[in-house]
Design an enzyme around this catalytic site. Sequence first.
Site, short mmCIF file in Angstrom:
data_model
loop_
_atom_site.label_atom_id
_atom_site.label_comp_id
_atom_site.label_asym_id
_atom_site.label_seq_id
_atom_site.Cartn_x
_atom_site.Cartn_y
_atom_site.Cartn_z
N VAL A 1 28.88 38.75 40.14
CA VAL A 1 29.47 37.45 40.50
C VAL A 1 28.44 36.32 40.36
CG1 VAL A 1 30.75 36.16 42.24
CG2 VAL A 1 31.05 38.64 42.09
N LYS B 1 33.01 40.11 52.23
CA LYS B 1 34.04 40.48 53.23
C LYS B 1 33.52 41.48 54.24
CE LYS B 1 34.40 42.74 49.29
NZ LYS B 1 34.48 42.32 47.89
N VAL C 1 38.27 37.44 49.87
CA VAL C 1 39.55 38.15 49.84
C VAL C 1 40.26 37.85 48.52
CG1 VAL C 1 41.77 38.51 50.99
CG2 VAL C 1 39.77 37.86 52.34
N GLY D 1 33.32 47.00 36.31
CA GLY D 1 32.73 46.09 37.31
C GLY D 1 33.65 45.74 38.46
N ASP E 1 37.03 48.43 52.07
CA ASP E 1 37.00 47.08 51.49
C ASP E 1 38.33 46.38 51.79
OD1 ASP E 1 35.84 45.10 49.37
OD2 ASP E 1 37.85 45.55 48.64
N LYS F 1 39.19 43.02 54.27
CA LYS F 1 40.01 41.87 53.84
C LYS F 1 41.23 41.71 54.74
CE LYS F 1 38.41 42.47 49.10
NZ LYS F 1 38.66 43.18 47.85
#
Length: 425
Positions: free
Chosen positions: A14, A103, A130, A185, A199, A203
């Site tokens: 990112v 998150k 999120v 990715g 994960d 969120k």
Amino acid sequence: MKDVRIGLLGCGTVGTQVARLLEEQSQDLAARSGARLKVVAIAVRDLEAPRDPAIDRGLLTDDPHRVISQADIVIELIGGVEPARSLILEAFRTGASVVTGNKALLAAHGPELYQAAAAAGVDLYYEAAVAGAVPVVYGLRESLAGDRIMAVLGIVNGTTNYILDEMTTKGMDFGEALAKAQELGYAEADPSADVDGLDAAAKCAILASLAFHTRVALDDVHVHGIRHITADDVATAARSGCVVKLIASAKRRPDGIELHVGPTLVPATHPLASVHGPFNAIVIEAEAADRLMFYGRGAGGAPTASAVLSDVVAAASHRVDGGHAPRELVYADLRVLAPQEGRSRFQVEFTVLDEVGVLTRVTSAFASHGVSIRSVVQGVGEGGLARLTATTHEACQADLEATLAELSSAPFVAEVHHVNRVEES
Ligand code: NDP
Ligand code: HSE
């Protein structure tokens, strides 16, 4: 025009795209925020690692404190709890606003971070935390601030949606589909956070806090992952007109809020059934607005960078014009229901002896715990056994568990295979 100094912590999937877009879109971003956004330094772990050509290596440092000390806005894209938490708190102490996509950190330490931002009079933004590019945090925090949210139901993990979709549409097995998701990715550094549902649970906690104005922590979410899902489960779901999706669900109930993440049978007619590949979608039921659906890319460098940059523009414009990001709102303080208090339709698969009276004894077990059966399908069995798929009407989790405990020890039940929630269409 004022300069706003940007410090980037992390330059991975990112961070690289954030740095690239800050450079490529600099004129538009300046026009929208009212400030020239200058990347002053980028912290990484390994200075020698190969980087995208878009990264100015002269900005790289392995000292995150140096980045923070020079920045008006710190973008945290390291991930994980530490050192991300300490670095964000340090950024607030120096008067910097923070934009993060983390998150895991927010679900574990959101209140501490909100309080530190408020005490320092700076912004905490986390749209990317999120559903990647999908503006659902903004939707709940700002667009729906005048409404009463009844339910938030979503596919919020791209990796698991990709895996389940590959298993459903291409007949791939779980391991093969996971390897592809990592290669593309989508997966977290440790993919167990994706496949074990953590994960999505993080969120879910963030969305539920925003939707119900109640502090919700990761531990409040009842979580099941998808590791155990087989091609057989996917085929059984298809026979009952459903697809298997990892659904994060936060529902307002008369006595509190119910939070759940787990593999769920979604009827083919439900809007979430047509969400394919790594895409995310969140359905929000609001009292006045009725049903809304947010859809888009929930993972990947550039889509996530889009969400990060929207927060950067907002935080930068506050540096120019004043104002601040919405603060934490937890005034409603609703009770979080225990897992056993949850309600859903369920589908149970089990193998029984194919003998006279067994079906009646099975249905009696459901009835004796107050669980109403909606349908039962008996598959053709072998070796004196039959496979049953029972779908219930909405029932309480505790009653279903009591039914399953009775059936598991009954002499006419060979095996209870799996139990999944079933969503209404
Ligand atoms: P990556 O693992 O690709 O990148 C992490 C970056 O942080 C790397 O550049 C790494 O340095 C750097 N880093 C790690 N530890 C330190 C440290 N102690 N000091 C300085 N730098 C450090 O992560 P992603 O880009 O995938 O994810 C970043 C965040 O965004 C996470 O919170 C993730 O949950 C979130 N996110 C990710 C999405 C995605 O699709 N990938 C989608 C939505 C949110 P080095 O390069 O030297 O190893
Ligand atoms: N690993 C996450 C996913 C990234 O697959 O959705 C986005 O948070």
